[in-house]
Scaffold this motif. Structure first.
Motif, PDB file in Angstrom:
ATOM      1  N   TYR A  37      48.535  37.493  42.742  1.00 14.14           N
ATOM      2  CA  TYR A  37      47.244  38.164  42.609  1.00 14.14           C
ATOM      3  C   TYR A  37      46.141  37.272  43.158  1.00 14.14           C
ATOM      4  CZ  TYR A  37      46.622  35.120  38.535  1.00 14.14           C
ATOM      5  OH  TYR A  37      46.516  34.032  37.707  1.00 14.14           O
ATOM      6  N   VAL A  38      45.038  37.910  43.525  1.00 13.19           N
ATOM      7  CA  VAL A  38      43.847  37.180  43.940  1.00 13.19           C
ATOM      8  C   VAL A  38      43.045  36.881  42.678  1.00 13.19           C
ATOM      9  CG1 VAL A  38      41.721  37.274  45.292  1.00 13.19           C
ATOM     10  CG2 VAL A  38      43.828  38.289  46.188  1.00 13.19           C
ATOM     11  N   PRO A  39      42.757  35.634  42.376  1.00 13.58           N
ATOM     12  CA  PRO A  39      42.177  35.293  41.069  1.00 13.58           C
ATOM     13  C   PRO A  39      40.764  35.819  40.884  1.00 13.58           C
ATOM     14  CG  PRO A  39      42.156  33.385  42.520  1.00 13.58           C
ATOM     15  CD  PRO A  39      42.959  34.444  43.221  1.00 13.58           C
ATOM     16  N   PRO A  40      40.398  36.136  39.639  1.00 17.74           N
ATOM     17  CA  PRO A  40      39.031  36.582  39.352  1.00 17.74           C
ATOM     18  C   PRO A  40      37.967  35.600  39.830  1.00 17.74           C
ATOM     19  CG  PRO A  40      40.448  37.028  37.475  1.00 17.74           C
ATOM     20  CD  PRO A  40      41.273  36.225  38.444  1.00 17.74           C
ATOM     21  N   SER A  41      38.304  34.314  39.911  1.00 14.40           N
ATOM     22  CA  SER A  41      37.323  33.334  40.381  1.00 14.40           C
ATOM     23  C   SER A  41      36.920  33.615  41.829  1.00 14.40           C
ATOM     24  CB  SER A  41      37.893  31.921  40.267  1.00 14.40           C
ATOM     25  OG  SER A  41      39.090  31.789  41.024  1.00 14.40           O
ATOM     26  N   PHE A  42      37.853  34.101  42.634  1.00 15.34           N
ATOM     27  CA  PHE A  42      37.499  34.445  44.013  1.00 15.34           C
ATOM     28  C   PHE A  42      36.652  35.711  44.044  1.00 15.34           C
ATOM     29  CE2 PHE A  42      38.292  36.609  48.075  1.00 15.34           C
ATOM     30  CZ  PHE A  42      37.832  35.624  48.940  1.00 15.34           C
ATOM     31  N   TRP A  43      36.969  36.672  43.179  1.00 14.61           N
ATOM     32  CA  TRP A  43      36.131  37.867  43.068  1.00 14.61           C
ATOM     33  C   TRP A  43      34.697  37.466  42.709  1.00 14.61           C
ATOM     34  CZ3 TRP A  43      37.372  43.174  43.515  1.00 14.61           C
ATOM     35  CH2 TRP A  43      38.707  43.455  43.804  1.00 14.61           C
ATOM     36  N   ARG A  80      42.197  39.098  59.045  1.00 18.43           N
ATOM     37  CA  ARG A  80      42.640  37.776  58.607  1.00 18.43           C
ATOM     38  C   ARG A  80      43.928  37.839  57.795  1.00 18.43           C
ATOM     39  NH1 ARG A  80      37.542  37.895  59.566  1.00 18.43           N
ATOM     40  NH2 ARG A  80      36.410  36.019  60.240  1.00 18.43           N
ATOM     41  N   GLY A  81      44.468  39.022  57.607  1.00 15.58           N
ATOM     42  CA  GLY A  81      45.697  39.152  56.831  1.00 15.58           C
ATOM     43  C   GLY A  81      45.509  38.959  55.349  1.00 15.58           C
ATOM     44  N   LEU A  82      44.290  39.194  54.857  1.00 18.05           N
ATOM     45  CA  LEU A  82      43.993  39.012  53.427  1.00 18.05           C
ATOM     46  C   LEU A  82      44.167  40.328  52.669  1.00 18.05           C
ATOM     47  CD1 LEU A  82      40.762  36.862  53.894  1.00 18.05           C
ATOM     48  CD2 LEU A  82      43.080  36.030  53.410  1.00 18.05           C
ATOM     49  N   ASP A  83      45.247  41.030  52.981  1.00 19.74           N
ATOM     50  CA  ASP A  83      45.457  42.387  52.480  1.00 19.74           C
ATOM     51  C   ASP A  83      45.462  42.479  50.962  1.00 19.74           C
ATOM     52  OD1 ASP A  83      46.453  41.796  55.061  1.00 19.74           O
ATOM     53  OD2 ASP A  83      47.585  43.646  55.145  1.00 19.74           O
ATOM     54  N   GLY A  84      45.769  41.383  50.281  1.00 20.58           N
ATOM     55  CA  GLY A  84      45.836  41.411  48.828  1.00 20.58           C
ATOM     56  C   GLY A  84      44.494  41.444  48.135  1.00 20.58           C
ATOM     57  N   PHE A  85      43.416  41.156  48.853  1.00 22.39           N
ATOM     58  CA  PHE A  85      42.083  41.179  48.248  1.00 22.39           C
ATOM     59  C   PHE A  85      41.569  42.611  48.291  1.00 22.39           C
ATOM     60  CE2 PHE A  85      37.357  40.095  48.835  1.00 22.39           C
ATOM     61  CZ  PHE A  85      37.135  40.131  47.456  1.00 22.39           C
ATOM     62  N   ALA A  86      41.573  43.271  47.142  1.00 20.52           N
ATOM     63  CA  ALA A  86      41.334  44.709  47.071  1.00 20.52           C
ATOM     64  C   ALA A  86      39.862  45.078  46.938  1.00 20.52           C
ATOM     65  CB  ALA A  86      42.125  45.305  45.913  1.00 20.52           C
ATOM     66  N   ALA A  87      38.981  44.312  47.589  1.00 16.63           N
ATOM     67  CA  ALA A  87      37.560  44.651  47.545  1.00 16.63           C
ATOM     68  C   ALA A  87      37.268  46.042  48.120  1.00 16.63           C
ATOM     69  CB  ALA A  87      36.740  43.591  48.275  1.00 16.63           C
ATOM     70  N   PRO A  88      37.933  46.468  49.208  1.00 17.90           N
ATOM     71  CA  PRO A  88      37.678  47.839  49.691  1.00 17.90           C
ATOM     72  C   PRO A  88      38.011  48.899  48.641  1.00 17.90           C
ATOM     73  CG  PRO A  88      38.703  46.534  51.417  1.00 17.90           C
ATOM     74  CD  PRO A  88      38.767  45.703  50.167  1.00 17.90           C
ATOM     75  N   LEU A  89      39.075  48.690  47.886  1.00 24.19           N
ATOM     76  CA  LEU A  89      39.416  49.613  46.803  1.00 24.19           C
ATOM     77  C   LEU A  89      38.319  49.635  45.750  1.00 24.19           C
ATOM     78  CD1 LEU A  89      41.583  51.310  45.159  1.00 24.19           C
ATOM     79  CD2 LEU A  89      42.293  49.111  44.198  1.00 24.19           C
ATOM     80  N   HIS A  90      37.899  48.475  45.318  1.00 23.32           N
ATOM     81  CA  HIS A  90      36.876  48.319  44.281  1.00 23.32           C
ATOM     82  C   HIS A  90      35.542  48.920  44.734  1.00 23.32           C
ATOM     83  CE1 HIS A  90      34.756  46.037  41.065  1.00 23.32           C
ATOM     84  NE2 HIS A  90      33.861  45.714  41.996  1.00 23.32           N
TER      85      HIS A  90
END
Length: 377
Positions: A37-43, A80-90
């Motif tokens: 998972y992408v950690p909440p700290s990065f969010w 950049r291949g950062l597909d796991g960061f679901a900011a577009p979904l959010h």
């Protein structure tokens, strides 16, 4: 993909690129893939950089942007291949439900948290026996005085392990099978639990989970909007934007695949000459480049139409279907040009091959997209 070469949009693109290059390095992403998972700290860092809630109204602390800003963010993430960061979904798939259909009180209550990352969101539609067929949902929300009591199970939920605000699709009228959307703040309820983090073919850093609701009691004020039974209508209004975002994500991956492959064939040699000098290589990449250009032009037009309020369900379905199919074809052709190295996971093209496959499934399978298109014939 669209005209962002000047002014505020170009400034925004540069700020996104700068943030991702600085705070989401290959080393960072490798750690996130291992932990799943992408950690909440990065969010939180993304929120501080102004990348969350970019199209939420400034009234609620958002950026006041539009689909073009969301497209830029998605492009830069996927390039950049950062597909796991679901900011577009959010940002562009969940927040719009609240901003479009929520009451004034609900918007003031939840939207600021989308912007500052107090809330990380998830949309819980899919169930073990109900995927693209939303009418097959079994999760229920029974009215009990001033509360709803939710029971059911969801699966394949993106952000499922870290989300603390979940928009849940439930049946609120069992007789007629009407669907409503109910917002669950996970830290304020009992009976909610997260199942296992699901092991997937790709997208290792994307947190995908099972969720369980066992007599989860939430206030009636968590019903999105003020009337029961509006969930299917609400979903149908917003799913075109979700499908457009999936197409935009596909564009980012296509660009990345071509960039890596062109670099590889120019530097790799076989039979005494670089691979790019072979006619087969040139023809294959010419085909891929043509398909990529067609996809970009089509999606750019969809973005324009969306901004003007004119993107219909059929066209959005075409974009999701066509681009995701093109993405998988192009990545496959690119992988072939790497030879045996393309099958090694240390090469980004192999990871793209695995990560791309789900684009044809989520957001409604491509078979469902064809059904929606066929109805317009």
């Amino acid at each position: 993909m669209f005209d962002s070469d000047t002014g505020e949009l170009e400034i925004f693109r540069r700020s996104v690129a700068r943030f991702l290059d600085r705070h989401a390095t290959d080393e960072d992403y490798s750690v996130w893939k291992k932990q799943g998972y992408v950690p909440p700290s990065f969010w939180k860092r993304a929120a501080e950089a102004g990348l969350l809630g970019i199209s939420i109204s400034e009234t609620y602390g958002g950026g006041g942007g539009d689909i073009r800003h969301e497209a830029i963010l998605a492009e830069e993430i996927y390039e950049r291949g950062l597909d796991g960061f679901a900011a577009p979904l959010h940002n562009a798939m969940i927040a719009p439900y609240i901003e479009s259909f929520g009451t004034a009180e609900q918007k003031a209550r939840w939207l600021p948290g989308f912007v500052d990352s107090s809330y990380i969101s998830a949309l819980a539609m899919t169930e073990p026996n109900a995927g693209s067929d939303l009418r097959g949902l079994r999760t229920t929300a029974r009215r009990d005085g001033d509360d709803y009591v939710i029971n059911g199970q969801k699966t394949f939920i993106s952000n499922g392990q870290i989300a603390n605000l979940i928009v849940v699709a439930c049946k609120t009228d069992l007789g007629r099978g009407e669907i409503s959307l109910i917002v669950v703040e996970t830290e304020k309820v009992a009976g909610f639990r997260r199942g296992r983090k699901l092991e997937k073919l790709g997208l290792e850093a994307a947190d995908t989970s099972e969720l369980f609701f066992d007599d989860v009691r939430v206030p009636a004020s968590c019903l999105l909007g003020e009337v029961e039974g509006q969930g299917l209508k609400q979903l149908m209004q917003k799913l075109p934007q979700e499908r457009l975002l999936i197409a935009i994500q596909g564009i980012g991956t296509i660009r990345r695949a071509l960039r890596f492959t062109i670099s590889h064939v120019k530097t790799r040699s076989a039979f005494g000459k670089s691979i790019i000098e072979f006619q087969n290589t040139q023809f294959k990449l010419a085909e891929c480049k043509t398909q990529a250009t067609i996809a970009e032009v089509f999606v750019a037009d969809c973005i324009r139409r969306h901004k003007e309020g004119d993107l219909d369900t059929v066209t959005a379905s075409m974009a999701k279907y066509w681009v995701s199919e093109a993405q998988c074809r192009i990545v496959d052709e690119c992988l072939q040009l790497f030879g045996g190295y393309g099958y090694m996971l240390e090469y980004p093209i192999a990871q793209m091959y695995r990560d791309s496959r789900v684009q044809r499934i989520y957001g409604g399978t491509n078979e469902i997209m064809k059904m929606l298109i066929a109805r317009s014939l």
